[in-house]
Structure formats: structure tokens, C-alpha cells
Design an enzyme around this catalytic site. Structure first.
Site, short mmCIF file in Angstrom:
data_model
loop_
_atom_site.label_atom_id
_atom_site.label_comp_id
_atom_site.label_asym_id
_atom_site.label_seq_id
_atom_site.Cartn_x
_atom_site.Cartn_y
_atom_site.Cartn_z
CE LYS A 27 -7.55 -3.23 7.57
NZ LYS A 27 -7.26 -3.58 6.21
N GLY A 51 -10.95 -1.04 1.48
CA GLY A 51 -9.89 -0.58 0.56
C GLY A 51 -10.25 0.68 -0.19
CB ALA A 80 -4.87 19.17 -1.99
CB ALA A 114 10.35 5.01 8.95
CB VAL A 136 -0.97 0.00 1.21
CG1 VAL A 136 -1.76 1.29 1.25
CG2 VAL A 136 -1.89 -1.21 1.14
CE LYS A 185 -11.15 -4.90 5.94
NZ LYS A 185 -10.99 -5.92 4.88
CB VAL A 194 -13.79 0.31 6.20
CG1 VAL A 194 -15.04 -0.51 5.92
CG2 VAL A 194 -13.56 0.44 7.70
N1 HSE Z 1 -7.21 -9.17 3.96
C1 HSE Z 1 -8.23 -8.28 3.55
C2 HSE Z 1 -9.15 -8.95 2.54
C3 HSE Z 1 -7.74 -7.01 2.94
O1 HSE Z 1 -8.94 -10.10 2.18
O2 HSE Z 1 -10.09 -8.30 2.11
C4 HSE Z 1 -7.23 -6.05 3.96
O3 HSE Z 1 -8.20 -5.76 4.90
#
Ligand code: HSE
Length: 440
Positions: free
Chosen positions: A105, A134, A33, A43, A14, A205, A132
Site C-alpha cells: 500500500k 487484507g 481460473a 526469491a 503473507v 489505504k 487495503v
Molecule cells: N499493520 C497493518 C494493520 C496491517 O495493523 O492493520 C498491514 O497493513
């Protein structure tokens, strides 16, 4: 105005997506923005890998605390995950006066109350759109787009791994264990898939959505959590014959005496759009009193879809960080001093309908005894399906499957009826119970 400076903690899938999308769309993002947004410090324990992603224009360190200590950094993005070091770093970033963006989450569902209180006290934002579903902007939709509504319920396919497994089980008629192994081989499921397949990820979520929808504190510990590990190909097939698909749903609902918060497999009518969400995709249905039913669909994971949500939060912060904290959208949609203490209901008080599968002796009176127990408990039957014994147990078989769909009843009543049916000598195996959601 000078660009807002962002420090990134953890540059895996991500984080890399966030860096690349910010670079690729920097001009459009700046125009939206009102100022540039730049990741200027990263980091990661793997400094070499981090450098290979961001090049040498960005400062790379292996110590997250160096990012938090940097006075030039305005926003810290936490993409480490988990409750351990991530919690300490988020709290330290808040204490240092940084705004925080996180996809974590688990951290917010379990420790959200402490984290949001610390952020409010310090006047900083903690934004979590990526936590939540993605790339689906469901937090924004619930917190802002639907703000006029009394939310009645939310039901979501909010875990892609389990939806992929269930889709494969249905398509190929295979059992859970077989599909899980294949999903791991293909990289759809983690080597340790526990949080996904046991429903924990979905419950994190659902907990966050519940707090935002109903103005209650985050209460992961009150969520009912049941995964997909016990589902059989037979149940998926029978559900299909009755016009349903089985999905792992995260549900939160306003009931007369409290809030329901639960994750479990559920039969959903095959004609509903959400029943046709296949593979690793996510979808969330929200029912509001004014708007009616709404549906949000998209990728719930992955590098750039999740980055899309992370960057939306960065833009929000870039626009709002000079505003008076009281004028910003509250972290959990409701003003912190207006939170409700309406309880999250224990599962025994939840009202829903059921699919039951009983393995029974194929002999006279069995159906009458089973339906008699349900009638005695005041549970109304919606449909019954019984296959020929030969079809279920092979030629000459003396047992068969009895499938019963019920109308709504209280879970505690169903628990007692199941116990009574289970005690019948003609019921030959543990009764399978799957909840059913009409989502009408
Ligand atoms: N592991 C999660 C999923 C994605 O399979 O939807 C990240 O929350």
C-alpha cells in the site's frame, strides 16, 4: 492449458500463506481460473527459510531479479514492502512484461501514478487487493461491484493494530502508552509501530480507496494524517458517556468543492455496526448514491486472510491476461484518460462536527465565555457534559473537564474558535479536539 507460472518476491507471513492456500485449494482455484496457478520460483534473502516453506519442487533464489528475468514467469508477486527496492523491482517486472500482484500500500499510495502509467504503457496488470484491508475484497467491491454508483463517502477501520489498541483502552480504561507496550509484548504491534499508530498505514489505504472511488490520481501527499498517540482514557470514557466510541477512521468523501481525504481518531455513534468492530478486525463503510450504505468486515491482516486477496488477484490475471488490455477493469476503476483533477481539500476546508475537552477552572462564567466564543464563530453546540470537579481532579479540586459536542462546521472556523478559547485564562490546559462522524 498449462498452468500460469508465478514468481514470488519475499516469502514471509503473507508469502507463506499464499503458497499454502494455493496448494491446499489448487483444484478449486483451477476450476475457477480455467487453468492452474503455480508458484514456480521464489526469491528471498533467507534461502533456507524459503526452502523450508516451499520444499524442493520450487526454485528458490536469493536474487529477485532472477525471477523477473525468467521468461517462464507470467506474474510476479511483490511482498517485500516499502518504497525502496520494492519500487525498483515492480517497475523492472513491468518493463519485463510481467503482471504484478502486490500488497504494498505504501508503494502504490506514494508512487502509484508512475507505476500504473508504466503498467498501462506495457499492457500489464498491477493488482493490489491485498493492499487495503487484507482479506476484505474492498478493492473489487469499489472497482466493480459498486461501479454503478456515484460514491459519496467511504469510512473505514483499516488498521488492525490501532483498532486493537483502542479496543483495549476502552475495555480496560488504560492509557495509550500502557496498551501499546502490552500490544507489542503480545505481538499485535510491531517493534516500530510508527506507521500504524501515527495513521500513516491507514492513510496509504484511504488514498488508494479515494482514487478508486472518485477517479482521481493517488495523492498520499494531500492526505491529512493524525494517529492515536494523543488519545487519553478520559476521552474514550467521556465519549462513551455521550453514546460514542472512538475509532481511527480512514475517510474519503465527495464534498461540494473537492474530495476529503483524511485519517484521524473520530467519535462514532455506539449504535453503528462499525463502532462495534473490535480488536484487530477491519471494516469499511461505503455510501453510494444508488446502493445506499454498505459495510464490509473481516481480517485486515494475517497470513491466509491476506493470501486470500493475493490469490484473488492471481485468478483475475489468469482469466484476463489474454484479453485486450482495453477490455480489462482499469487499475484505478476509471479509464486512465478519464481521471478527474478535482482537488483534495486542505483540512481547513473539511466540514465535520467535533468533540472538545477543555480543562477549566470551576468558577462562574466559564461556560458562558466558552459557549459565547463558539456562538460568535457560528458553531452550534449539540451537547455539553460537565463532571463535578471532585470527580475529575480529586476532593477539593478547583478545575474540571468541560466536554462539548458541536454540530457540523468548517475546520478552519473551529481552529480559530479553539485558539480563542485557549487564550482564556480559565482554560488551564491544551484543548483536546476529536472529530465526530455520524456516518448516517
Ligand atoms: N499493520 C497493518 C494493520 C496491517 O495493523 O492493520 C498491514 O497493513
Amino acid at each position: 492449458m498449462k498452468p500460469i507460472q508465478v514468481g514470488l518476491l519475499g516469502i514471509g507471513t503473507v508469502g507463506s500463506g499464499t503458497f499454502h492456500v494455493l496448494q491446499r485449494n489448487q483444484e478449486e482455484i483451477r476450476r475457477r481460473a480455467g487453468r492452474g496457478i503455480e508458484i514456480t520460483m521464489v526469491a528471498d534473502l533467507d534461502v533456507e527459510r524459503a526452502r523450508s516453506v516451499v520444499g524442493d519442487q520450487v526454485q528458490v533464489v536469493n536474487d529477485a531479479r532472477a525471477v523477473i528475468a525468467n521468461p517462464d514467469i507470467d506474474i510476479v508477486i511483490e511482498l517485500i514492502g516499502g518504497y525502496g527496492v520494492a519500487k525498483a523491482l515492480v517497475l523492472e517486472a513491468i518493463a519485463a512484461g510481467k503482471h504484478v500482484v502486490t500488497a504494498n500500500k505504501a508503494l502504490l499510495a506514494v508512487h502509484g501514478t508512475e507505476i500504473f502509467a508504466a503498467a498501462s504503457a506495457k499492457g500489464v496488470m498491477v493488482a493490489f487487493e491485498a493492499a487495503v484491508a487484507g482479506g476484505i475484497p474492498i478493492i473489487k467491491a469499489l472497482r466493480e461491484g459498486l461501479t454503478a454508483n456515484a460514491i459519496q463517502w467511504i469510512a473505514g477501520i483499516i488498521n488492525g493494530t490501532t483498532n486493537f489498541i483502542l479496543s483495549e483502552m476502552r475495555d480496560k480504561g488504560l492509557d495509550f502508552e500502557v496498551v501499546l507496550k502490552e500490544a507489542q509484548r503480545l505481538g499485535y504491534a510491531e517493534a516500530d509501530p510508527t506507521f500504524d499508530i501515527e495513521g500513516v498505514d491507514a492513510a496509504h489505504k484511504a488514498t488508494l480507496m479515494s482514487a478508486i472511488a472518485f477517479g482521481i490520481p493517488v495523492q498520499f501527499d494531500k492526505a491529512y494524517v493524525e494517529g492515536i498517540t494523543k488519545l487519553s482514557a478520559a476521552d474514550i470514557r467521556y465519549a462513551e458517556q455521550l453514546g460514542y466510541r472512538i475509532k481511527l477512521l480512514g475517510i474519503t468523501k465527495r464534498a461540494a468543492n473537492g474530495i476529503e481525504l483524511r485519517v484521524h481518531p473520530a467519535l462514532v455513534p455506539a449504535k453503528r455496526l462499525i463502532a462495534n468492530v473490535e480488536g484487530a478486525m477491519n471494516a469499511v463503510m461505503v455510501q453510494g448514491d444508488a446502493v445506499g450504505t454498505t459495510l464490509y468486515y473481516g481480517k485486515g491482516a494475517g497470513s491466509e486472510p491476506t493470501a486470500s486477496a493475493v490469490i484473488a488477484d492471481l485468478v483475475d490475471i489468469a482469466r484476463l491476461h489474454t484479453a485486450d488490455a482495453a477490455q480489462r477493469v482499469p487499475h484505478l476503476a476509471f479509464q486512465p484518460d478519464e481521471m478527474s483533477d478535482v482537488p483534495v481539500l486542505p483540512m481547513s476546508q473539511v466540514v465535520t462536527s467535533y468533540y472538545l475537552r477543555l480543562s477549566v477552572s470551576d468558577e462562574a462564567g466559564v461556560l458562558a465565555r466558552v459557549t459565547g466564543i463558539l456562538a460568535g464563530a457560528g458553531i452550534s453546540i449539540d451537547a455539553v457534559l460537565q463532571r463535578e470537579a471532585d470527580e475529575v481532579g480529586g476532593e477539593g479540586s478547583t478545575h474540571t473537564d468541560l466536554i462539548i459536542l458541536t454540530h457540523d462546521t468548517v475546520e478552519g472556523t473551529m481552529d480559530r474558535a479553539i485558539a480563542e478559547m485557549q487564550a482564556l485564562p480559565t482554560v488551564l490546559a491544551p484543548i483536546t479536539r476529536i472529530r465526530k462522524e455520524e456516518l448516517a
